[in-house]
Design an enzyme around this catalytic site. Sequence first.
Site, PDB file in Angstrom:
ATOM      1  N   GLY A  81       0.832  -1.186   0.000  1.00 33.94           N
ATOM      2  CA  GLY A  81       0.000   0.000   0.000  1.00 33.94           C
ATOM      3  C   GLY A  81       0.871   1.242   0.000  1.00 33.94           C
ATOM      4  CE1 TYR A  82       3.130   2.704  -4.299  1.00 32.59           C
ATOM      5  CE2 TYR A  82       1.174   1.332  -4.239  1.00 32.59           C
ATOM      6  CZ  TYR A  82       2.433   1.592  -4.724  1.00 32.59           C
ATOM      7  OH  TYR A  82       3.016   0.736  -5.620  1.00 32.59           O
ATOM      8  CB  ILE A  83       2.295   5.746   3.664  1.00 36.09           C
ATOM      9  CG1 ILE A  83       3.774   5.725   3.288  1.00 36.09           C
ATOM     10  CG2 ILE A  83       1.893   4.430   4.314  1.00 36.09           C
ATOM     11  CD1 ILE A  83       4.719   5.590   4.467  1.00 36.09           C
ATOM     12  NE  ARG A  88      -2.227   7.296  -3.581  1.00 38.39           N
ATOM     13  CZ  ARG A  88      -2.465   6.170  -2.962  1.00 38.39           C
ATOM     14  NH1 ARG A  88      -1.804   5.103  -3.245  1.00 38.39           N
ATOM     15  NH2 ARG A  88      -3.395   6.080  -2.059  1.00 38.39           N
TER      16      ARG A  88
END
Length: 156
Positions: free
Chosen positions: A28-30, A32
């Site tokens: 997952g991306y914290i 971007r």
Amino acid sequence: MHKEIERKFLVKNDDWRGKAKPVLFRQGYIARTVDRTARIRAANGKGYVTIKIKVGPISRHEFEYEIPLQDANALLDSLAPEEIIEKHRYTFTECGHVWEIDEFLGANAGLVVAEVELNSEEEQINLPSWAGEEVSKISKYFNSCLSQSPYGTWKK
């Protein structure tokens, strides 16, 4: 720091199957933006934090560090469930290069993408029989975009 130069292709058939065993990836991306991402990943019993910064059409500076798996899972668990990408990754050598095929699960099920890392943006490669349309520069195929707009929601 590592410079990642990567081309991506849709996978058009199953000729690649049986070349490697799958490894489950959860990521997952914290953070971007258009040109940078911060990703958390758990795979193969390890955790990672990765920061990527775009420096060319298919090039990125990549900073990747192993972190405790417990920390990776805690960070992933802090994200909304629909933001998590799960996929099986198959890694093997073909046509003189190491290929990674990602078979996406969950909301991205049905999408299969192959990636190959290069030494330069100009490096020529021979494509395997299963490699289809190139999607290296199409942002909707980036994992960071798939976490916000899953393949299963696209109008086909």
